[in-house]
Motif scaffolding. Sequence first.
Motif, short mmCIF file in Angstrom:
data_model
loop_
_atom_site.label_atom_id
_atom_site.label_comp_id
_atom_site.label_asym_id
_atom_site.label_seq_id
_atom_site.Cartn_x
_atom_site.Cartn_y
_atom_site.Cartn_z
N VAL A 1 -33.88 -23.78 -30.12
CA VAL A 1 -32.46 -23.83 -29.75
C VAL A 1 -31.63 -24.32 -30.95
O VAL A 1 -30.59 -23.76 -31.28
CB VAL A 1 -32.23 -24.76 -28.53
N ARG A 2 -32.14 -25.37 -31.61
CA ARG A 2 -31.43 -25.98 -32.74
C ARG A 2 -31.20 -24.98 -33.87
O ARG A 2 -30.15 -24.99 -34.52
CB ARG A 2 -32.26 -27.18 -33.22
N ALA A 3 -32.21 -24.09 -34.09
CA ALA A 3 -32.11 -23.10 -35.17
C ALA A 3 -30.99 -22.11 -34.92
O ALA A 3 -30.47 -21.50 -35.85
CB ALA A 3 -33.45 -22.36 -35.32
N GLY A 4 -30.58 -21.97 -33.65
CA GLY A 4 -29.56 -20.98 -33.32
C GLY A 4 -28.13 -21.51 -33.33
O GLY A 4 -27.20 -20.75 -33.04
N VAL A 5 -27.93 -22.81 -33.62
CA VAL A 5 -26.56 -23.35 -33.63
C VAL A 5 -26.17 -23.77 -35.05
O VAL A 5 -27.01 -24.17 -35.85
CB VAL A 5 -26.36 -24.56 -32.68
N ALA A 6 -24.88 -23.70 -35.30
CA ALA A 6 -24.36 -23.98 -36.65
C ALA A 6 -24.63 -25.43 -37.05
O ALA A 6 -25.09 -25.71 -38.14
CB ALA A 6 -22.86 -23.69 -36.70
N ASP A 7 -24.34 -26.36 -36.15
CA ASP A 7 -24.56 -27.76 -36.51
C ASP A 7 -24.81 -28.59 -35.26
O ASP A 7 -24.65 -28.11 -34.13
CB ASP A 7 -23.39 -28.33 -37.32
N PHE A 8 -25.20 -29.84 -35.48
CA PHE A 8 -25.62 -30.71 -34.40
C PHE A 8 -24.46 -31.03 -33.44
O PHE A 8 -24.66 -31.12 -32.22
CB PHE A 8 -26.22 -31.97 -35.01
N VAL A 9 -23.25 -31.21 -33.98
CA VAL A 9 -22.09 -31.48 -33.12
C VAL A 9 -21.85 -30.30 -32.18
O VAL A 9 -21.55 -30.48 -30.98
CB VAL A 9 -20.82 -31.82 -33.95
N ALA A 10 -22.03 -29.09 -32.68
CA ALA A 10 -21.86 -27.90 -31.83
C ALA A 10 -22.87 -27.91 -30.69
O ALA A 10 -22.54 -27.55 -29.55
CB ALA A 10 -22.00 -26.63 -32.67
N LEU A 11 -24.10 -28.35 -30.98
CA LEU A 11 -25.11 -28.42 -29.92
C LEU A 11 -24.68 -29.43 -28.85
O LEU A 11 -24.79 -29.18 -27.65
CB LEU A 11 -26.47 -28.80 -30.54
N CYS A 12 -24.17 -30.58 -29.29
CA CYS A 12 -23.76 -31.63 -28.34
C CYS A 12 -22.55 -31.22 -27.51
O CYS A 12 -22.34 -31.75 -26.43
CB CYS A 12 -23.43 -32.93 -29.08
N THR A 13 -21.72 -30.30 -28.01
CA THR A 13 -20.48 -29.95 -27.31
C THR A 13 -20.55 -28.55 -26.67
O THR A 13 -19.53 -28.02 -26.24
CB THR A 13 -19.27 -30.01 -28.26
N THR A 14 -21.74 -27.97 -26.60
CA THR A 14 -21.93 -26.70 -25.89
C THR A 14 -22.77 -27.01 -24.64
O THR A 14 -23.99 -27.14 -24.72
CB THR A 14 -22.64 -25.66 -26.79
N PRO A 15 -22.11 -27.16 -23.48
CA PRO A 15 -22.80 -27.67 -22.29
C PRO A 15 -24.06 -26.90 -21.90
O PRO A 15 -25.08 -27.52 -21.56
CB PRO A 15 -21.72 -27.60 -21.20
N ASP A 16 -24.04 -25.57 -21.97
CA ASP A 16 -25.24 -24.81 -21.58
C ASP A 16 -26.44 -25.18 -22.44
O ASP A 16 -27.55 -25.36 -21.94
CB ASP A 16 -25.00 -23.29 -21.74
N LEU A 17 -26.20 -25.29 -23.75
CA LEU A 17 -27.30 -25.59 -24.66
C LEU A 17 -27.73 -27.05 -24.55
O LEU A 17 -28.92 -27.37 -24.56
CB LEU A 17 -26.90 -25.27 -26.12
N ALA A 18 -26.76 -27.96 -24.45
CA ALA A 18 -27.10 -29.39 -24.34
C ALA A 18 -27.86 -29.65 -23.05
O ALA A 18 -28.82 -30.44 -23.02
CB ALA A 18 -25.83 -30.24 -24.42
N ALA A 19 -27.46 -28.97 -21.97
CA ALA A 19 -28.19 -29.14 -20.69
C ALA A 19 -29.60 -28.56 -20.81
O ALA A 19 -30.57 -29.17 -20.34
CB ALA A 19 -27.42 -28.46 -19.55
N GLU A 20 -29.70 -27.41 -21.46
CA GLU A 20 -31.02 -26.79 -21.66
C GLU A 20 -31.96 -27.75 -22.41
O GLU A 20 -33.08 -27.99 -21.97
CB GLU A 20 -30.84 -25.47 -22.44
N VAL A 21 -31.51 -28.34 -23.52
CA VAL A 21 -32.44 -29.20 -24.27
C VAL A 21 -32.68 -30.53 -23.55
O VAL A 21 -33.72 -31.15 -23.74
CB VAL A 21 -32.01 -29.41 -25.75
N THR A 22 -31.75 -30.96 -22.70
CA THR A 22 -32.01 -32.16 -21.88
C THR A 22 -33.17 -31.90 -20.92
O THR A 22 -34.02 -32.77 -20.69
CB THR A 22 -30.76 -32.54 -21.04
N LEU A 23 -33.21 -30.67 -20.37
CA LEU A 23 -34.22 -30.33 -19.36
C LEU A 23 -35.58 -29.97 -19.97
O LEU A 23 -36.61 -30.07 -19.29
CB LEU A 23 -33.71 -29.17 -18.49
#
Length: 347
Positions: A38-60
Amino acid sequence: MDLSMKPLLRSLNGEAVWPPPVWLMRQAGRYLPEYRAVRAGVADFVALCTTPDLAAEVTLQPIRRYRFDGAILFSDILMLPWALGHGLEYRQGEGPVLPPLRDAASVAALDPARVADRLAPIMQTVRLVRAGLAAEGFPDTTLIGFAGAPFTVACYMVEGGGSKDFAAVRAMAYAQPALFGRLIDVLTEATIEYLSAQASAGAEALMLFDSWAGVLSPSLFRTHCVAPATRIVAALNARHPGLPLIGFPRLAGLLARDYAATGVNGIGVDTGSDIAAVAAMLPPRLALQGNLDPLAVVAGGAPMAAETAAILHAMKGRPFIFNLGHGIVPQTPLDHVAALLEQVRAG
Ligand code: CP3
């Protein structure tokens, strides 16, 4: 005893649940191949934290793999200074980089009015994770929200990133006490709003990470760690009665005793502390959480098993949540985590 309550919440409620509930700090992260994908597909770490679908996915992700008793919201403690308008960048291999905060103008420039809007995606993540846990069949997993404690967040803001000894922030605390106190105040108020919003969105327990609490003298620890945590706990108890809080005054040693007076329901214990000795100086109904060395999980095998057995033996009979003494590291083998869980779940 309320058996309808989730195990982790029962421990925080003062029950000696056994085998103990277990989760691992940084359990959503780079040791998991599914996280790295998932991390490889996002521009930066802040984007991962502020994209709810992706942040929820990595939480689970770690819950699906290991059925942990706690699901910690995927975000970062530095999202709060980011939301206050202070800069934030994560550089590969370097960790977080922020503009060093050194003067009154920089404190005055922090803007609490924009925090709710900028952190709204994180509240959406909380809602998605709560729904996901129910939908995917994890009724016993507790959703843990979190924030950095004001002092630890101030450390990164004043230093401009991580540091070996946090010399700039400690010097500021002594030499410019009014300025430093204002910074801690702004962060304390913003942290109350941030944690309260997480609770309203569905977080079932909250954790306050004071990772660098142990670099302070006892008197500064009381002023900048204990006093803000006391305010945060009181405000959250008033707004969300019954919602438990875990404090993590890392490296605080004997000062954990002072920290217990903040009113937290649980205290995270770091790797270097003798958890039996910490237990002996704290109230018996206060839950402890910790404290296996993350590097013991890298080693695995007999050394990990021996350290784990010692912690379980010391904590049996008191409210306890098994965890590491600090975050799991990226080089941790997946099968070592599985072996650890098997041992903890056997009690
Ligand atoms: O799984 C989880 O624990 C949930 C998410 C979480 C992260 N950071 C994700 C993260 C949590 C709870 C944190 C807390 C955090 N962040 C703390 C307190 C706990 C501690 O470790 O002491 C601190 C001090 C930070 C600040 C921070 N964030 C640093 C110093 C770094 C760089 C070092 C590192 O480990 O990379 C981060 C980045 C970070 N936060 C990553 C993750 C998964 C790695 C970045 C990436 O994946 O690119």
